[in-house]
Design a protein around this motif. Structure first.
Motif, short mmCIF file in Angstrom:
data_model
loop_
_atom_site.label_atom_id
_atom_site.label_comp_id
_atom_site.label_asym_id
_atom_site.label_seq_id
_atom_site.Cartn_x
_atom_site.Cartn_y
_atom_site.Cartn_z
N VAL B 125 -23.11 -16.01 -54.50
CA VAL B 125 -22.65 -16.99 -54.35
C VAL B 125 -20.87 -17.01 -54.49
O VAL B 125 -20.51 -16.34 -55.28
N GLY B 126 -20.27 -18.01 -53.82
CA GLY B 126 -18.95 -18.02 -54.09
C GLY B 126 -18.12 -18.77 -52.98
O GLY B 126 -18.54 -18.93 -52.00
N VAL B 127 -16.91 -18.88 -53.36
CA VAL B 127 -16.12 -19.82 -52.35
C VAL B 127 -15.58 -18.72 -51.18
O VAL B 127 -15.82 -17.40 -51.23
N ASN B 128 -14.96 -19.08 -50.14
CA ASN B 128 -14.57 -18.19 -48.96
C ASN B 128 -13.63 -17.01 -49.50
O ASN B 128 -12.68 -17.47 -50.11
N GLY B 129 -13.88 -15.83 -49.01
CA GLY B 129 -13.07 -14.78 -48.82
C GLY B 129 -12.52 -14.02 -50.49
O GLY B 129 -11.66 -13.53 -50.44
N VAL B 130 -13.80 -14.38 -51.27
CA VAL B 130 -13.61 -13.82 -52.44
C VAL B 130 -14.38 -12.34 -52.56
O VAL B 130 -13.93 -11.44 -53.16
N GLY B 131 -15.02 -11.94 -51.39
CA GLY B 131 -15.66 -10.43 -51.48
C GLY B 131 -17.02 -10.53 -51.71
O GLY B 131 -17.47 -9.50 -51.98
N LYS B 132 -17.90 -11.52 -51.30
CA LYS B 132 -19.16 -11.41 -51.42
C LYS B 132 -19.95 -10.37 -50.62
O LYS B 132 -20.55 -9.41 -51.28
N THR B 133 -19.58 -10.37 -49.51
CA THR B 133 -20.13 -9.28 -48.38
C THR B 133 -19.81 -7.85 -49.16
O THR B 133 -20.76 -7.03 -49.07
N THR B 134 -18.75 -7.65 -49.19
CA THR B 134 -18.34 -6.07 -49.67
C THR B 134 -18.85 -5.93 -50.97
O THR B 134 -19.38 -4.74 -51.06
N THR B 135 -18.94 -6.98 -51.81
CA THR B 135 -19.67 -6.75 -53.31
C THR B 135 -20.96 -6.27 -53.12
O THR B 135 -21.62 -5.25 -53.59
N ILE B 136 -21.55 -7.03 -52.05
CA ILE B 136 -23.18 -6.82 -51.78
C ILE B 136 -23.39 -5.37 -51.21
O ILE B 136 -24.19 -4.60 -51.71
N GLY B 137 -22.38 -4.71 -50.31
CA GLY B 137 -22.44 -3.54 -49.96
C GLY B 137 -22.43 -2.59 -51.07
O GLY B 137 -23.27 -1.63 -51.16
N LYS B 138 -21.43 -2.63 -51.96
CA LYS B 138 -21.10 -1.85 -53.22
C LYS B 138 -22.41 -1.94 -54.16
O LYS B 138 -22.80 -0.86 -54.71
N VAL B 139 -22.93 -3.04 -54.33
CA VAL B 139 -24.18 -3.16 -55.06
C VAL B 139 -25.39 -2.53 -54.63
O VAL B 139 -26.12 -1.57 -55.05
N ALA B 140 -25.65 -2.66 -53.18
CA ALA B 140 -26.63 -1.82 -52.53
C ALA B 140 -26.56 -0.46 -52.66
O ALA B 140 -27.45 0.36 -52.90
N HIS B 141 -25.23 0.13 -52.52
CA HIS B 141 -25.16 1.66 -52.72
C HIS B 141 -25.38 2.01 -53.90
O HIS B 141 -26.01 3.02 -54.20
N ARG B 142 -24.98 1.16 -55.10
CA ARG B 142 -25.20 1.52 -56.31
C ARG B 142 -26.85 1.76 -56.76
O ARG B 142 -27.35 2.73 -57.26
N PHE B 143 -27.65 0.77 -56.20
CA PHE B 143 -28.95 0.67 -56.34
C PHE B 143 -29.62 2.06 -55.65
O PHE B 143 -30.58 2.58 -56.08
N LYS B 144 -29.20 2.25 -54.40
CA LYS B 144 -29.72 3.38 -53.54
C LYS B 144 -29.23 4.62 -54.16
O LYS B 144 -30.15 5.40 -54.38
N GLU B 145 -28.21 4.69 -54.90
CA GLU B 145 -28.11 6.09 -55.70
C GLU B 145 -28.86 6.10 -56.96
O GLU B 145 -29.34 7.10 -57.19
N GLU B 146 -29.42 4.92 -57.43
CA GLU B 146 -30.48 5.11 -58.32
C GLU B 146 -31.63 5.32 -57.79
O GLU B 146 -32.74 5.24 -58.72
N GLY B 147 -31.89 5.58 -56.57
CA GLY B 147 -33.02 5.83 -55.95
C GLY B 147 -34.08 4.73 -55.69
O GLY B 147 -35.20 4.91 -55.30
N LYS B 148 -33.38 3.37 -55.61
CA LYS B 148 -34.15 2.25 -55.42
C LYS B 148 -34.22 1.89 -53.91
O LYS B 148 -33.19 2.23 -53.28
#
Lengths: 448, 335
Positions: B125-148
């Motif tokens: 969650v957050g206000v407009n333009g803080v980078g929610k979508t980008t952060t999700i992309g990065k978090v997804a990448h991290r979990f993927k790297e962990e094999g999840k």
């Protein structure tokens, strides 16, 4: 509101002064400390604050404040005057090139709101100046940034030029110029990618875009919530691109927006527009004087009045007013009034603009629920014509029927009736108070 | 042993690449902050009122916020008196110690709450333009790297292009995105995403939401509903509610943290855009007043420029030059 405005801040010091014969230099010093804290809490850059407070202090220690009978008000006035002077006059015009098309370049950090503002500005140019803008999607880095601009272009029914995400932004800009000339677009608005001001490579890209398009306007888009770093950002962009103006976005939030002062002080570039909401027409001219009182936490009376003036149908307002004064207002009139208020936007937004609204006890943390308005509307709509014209006929069984019809309860119906009668009473008092006075304006809204 | 030495020893146990990322990401922040700090210390031989006043300015310039700064300065003033510190140089380590102490209470609190044997749901969650979508992309990448196995839920149905933006990230990372049309009910998207996540038995579901200013009551209610739908379908979900915060934000961040917490019970902060000159000092105030820990920091635009927050690393990043400078001094005195 999380932070106290200047007036509240000064209260403590003023309480101490009250009863004393005169204001001493020490008192002024204490007041200046409060001024400093108020500005810092509003996110004005600390260096700017320092210079500013020194200026205010000079005037304060000089005759104006110390000799005044109302030192608190004098301090606020001096601060307000100085702020206004610093912010400069209103300048919401977009420059026009001698030979069309006029190029406007939108630049700024990531997430400031460039793409949204690009579309809003295009809408403004068409609606208010009868222009024919071409939007240019030059943000090839952020995923789907061009999609976003294209979607907005579709909503506006305006052309968007782009070459996909593989193209070079400088080439996109260059070709967009050709496109604009071929299609007789008189404005070209270039949406560039968000970038950090310290990213040399990307800053150079902007310089190159500027070199090939020779823009009339380079507008820095700044998030109104930006903190102390606003000066660094504005300074870097200004040094490299020689900004012509600034757009403050997200000013519909509850931030004080002190960044506006910092940016103005550092770049000496006018703030031209304010982004006031997510809708495509939510771009307004920037009013420096109102910003000054917002930063000081004194409400935005002028904005409210203007909002009311543009959004309320004047004819209907006059008719309503006549009825209110003659005390023959009916529920139908009330309903009409409600819809006028609703046109002005969410209620909490309107309340936020009223000075002192955040100080009033019950209102301080009030979350105004627009749903309540919907309930009231439903209740009135469930009344017969006779009941609306003459609410005194409402008896128990009628009330029960209305409650059922509107999906509410009898106590809710009763509450509305009571409020309505109280309002009528108040109106009567008000109109008798005003009798004899010259009548100006012509706005009587239930909450004013 | 000085605080910096301790700090250094503690982080040498960690991988160099992580330390390096913090150092690089924070280099701009550090340069400006540290050079000012050095400047301050060199100009003031002794710790006096004027010194504290300038220190106050320095911390305010990092967006730490007036109240927190005042309290911190009072604390330092008292400590300097107690320890009889007179030399401005000796107070430096004390400053960073106090900062780190306020940012982190124990080491475990910065880890994401990830379920081992069941699905983990994280709401952003957050206000407009803080980078929610980008952060999700990065978090997804991290979990993927962990094999999840990861699934994304495109809950921002309002902003033009938001669904596409998340989908592009999904493709980049190699995970699916559950989406509906622009303008559809975000709660319905979440419901769909949870059903899909259940039937596919994924490990992690990351939920995007539309940016909203915290003073928009109706939009905050919508967010409450989104969370309610998630909790109804999976009783202890969402396991994390991350407030994404732009490091350039000033005092309003406190109001954001407060209001978003009221609506969705925020469990942690993802501080983005720390690779600029902004310092994000407001997280100190948020920690002080609302006790919400920072869990993730965004240090760049790359897919793996997202790190688990570590107060010592953060302070080290801010003061790296000082650590090295101090070591030089110590070597000099020992020879």
């Amino acid at each position: 509101m999380a932070f106290e405005g200047l007036a509240e801040r000064l209260q403590g010091t003023l309480d101490k002064i009250r009863g004393k014969g005169k204001v001493t230099e020490a008192d002024v010093k204490e007041m200046m400390r409060e001024v400093r804290l108020a500005l810092l809490e509003a996110d004005v850059n600390f260096k700017v604050v320092k210079q500013f407070v020194n200026r205010v202090k000079e005037r304060a220690v000089g005759q104006e404040v110390m000799k005044s009978l109302t030192p608190g008000q004098q301090v606020i006035k001096v601060v307000n005057d100085e702020l206004k002077e610093l912010m400069g006059g209103e300048q919401s015009k977009i420059n026009v090139a001698d030979k069309p098309p006029t190029v406007v370049m939108m630049v700024g950090l990531q997430g400031a709101g460039k793409t949204t503002t690009t579309a809003k500005l295009a809408n403004h140019l068409r609606k208010d100046h009868n222009r024919k803008p071409l939007l240019v999607g030059a943000d090839v880095y952020r995923p789907a940034a061009i999609d976003q601009l294209e979607t907005l272009g579709k909503q506006l029914d305006m052309p968007v030029f782009s070459l996909g995400t593989e193209a070079n932004p400088v080439d996109i800009a260059k070709q967009a110029m050709e496109e604009a000339k071929a299609n007789h677009n008189d404005y070209v608005i270039i949406d560039t990618a968000g970038r950090l001001h310290v990213d040399e490579e990307l800053m150079e890209e902007l310089e190159n875009i500027k070199a090939v398009t020779e823009p009339e306007e380079v507008l820095l888009v700044v998030d109104a919530m930006t903190g102390q770093d606003a000066v660094n950002v504005a300074d870097s962009f200004n040094n490299q691109l020689d900004l012509s103006g600034v757009v403050m976005t997200k000013l519909d939030g509850d931030t004080r927006g002190g960044a506006a002062i910092s940016i103005k002080a550092v770049t000496d570039t006018p703030i031209k527009f304010a982004g006031m909401g997510e809708k495509i027409d939510a771009l307004e001219p920037f009013h420096p004087d109102r910003m000054a009182s917002r930063i000081l936490g004194m409400g935005d009376v002028l904005s409210l009045i203007e909002k009311a003036q543009t959004d309320v149908d004047e004819e209907k307002a006059k008719e309503l007013e006549r009825k209110m004064r003659s005390n023959d207002m009916t529920f139908d009139d009330f309903l009409e009034q409600l819809s006028q208020v609703k046109k002005m936007g969410p209620l909490d937004e309107i309340l936020g603009m009223m000075p002192g609204a955040n100080k009033m006890k019950g209102l301080k943390n009030a979350k105004v629920d627009d749903k309540q308005l919907a309930h009231i509307e439903a209740i009135i709509r469930s009344m017969t014509k006779e009941e609306r014209d003459n609410p005194s006929v409402l008896n128990g069984s009628r009330k029960k029927r209305i409650a059922r019809g509107s999906g509410t309860s009898v106590p809710e119906v009763n509450r509305l009736l009571k409020q309505f009668n109280e309002m009528k009473k108040m109106m009567k008092q008000m109109s008798s108070m005003q009798k004899g006075k010259k009548k100006g304006g012509g706005l009587n809204l239930p909450f004013m | 042993m000085s605080f910096f030495k301790k700090l250094k020893e503690k982080i040498t146990g960690q991988t160099d690449s992580v330390t390096e990322k913090f150092k690089n990401g924070l280099s701009k922040t550090r340069e400006s902050f540290v050079s000012k700090m050095n400047d301050l210390v060199s100009r003031y031989r002794t710790v006096d009122e004027e010194f504290f006043e300038e220190l106050e300015d320095l911390l305010i310039s990092a967006d730490v916020g007036v109240n927190t700064v005042m309290e911190l300065i009072d604390d330092l003033r008292g400590e300097a008196k107690r320890q009889n510190i007179k030399d401005a140089k000796d107070i430096q380590p004390l400053i960073s110690e106090k900062l780190a102490e306020r940012l982190q209470k124990d080491d475990s609190e910065n880890a994401l709450n990830v379920k081992e044997d069941e699905m983990t749901v994280i709401l952003f969650v957050g206000v407009n333009g803080v980078g929610k979508t980008t952060t999700i992309g990065k978090v997804a990448h991290r979990f993927k790297e962990e094999g999840k196995s990861v699934l994304l839920a495109a809950g921002d149905t309002f902003r033009a292009g938001a669904i596409e933006q998340l989908s592009v990230w999904g493709e980049r990372v190699g995970v699916d995105t559950i989406k509906q049309q622009e303008g559809s009910d975000p709660a319905a998207v979440m419901y769909d995403a949870i059903q899909a996540a259940k039937s596919r038995q994924v490990d992690v579901l990351l939920c995007d939401t539309a940016g909203r200013l915290q003073n928009k009551v109706n939009l905050m209610k919508e967010l409450e509903k989104v969370k309610r739908v998630i909790s109804r379908e999976i009783p202890d979900a969402p396991h994390e509610v991350l407030l994404v915060l732009d490091a350039t934000t000033g005092q309003n961040a406190l109001s954001q943290a407060k209001t978003f917490s009221e609506a969705t019970d925020v469990s942690g902060i993802a501080l983005t855009k720390l690779d600029g000159t902004a310092k994000g000092g407001i997280v100190l105030a948020i920690r002080q007043e609302l006790d919400i820990p920072v869990k993730l920091v965004g240090l760049g635009e790359g897919m793996d420029d997202l790190q688990t927050f570590d107060a010592e690393q953060y302070v080290h990043g801010l003061f790296a030059d000082l650590v090295n400078g101090e070591e030089d001094d110590e070597e000099e005195t020992s020879t």
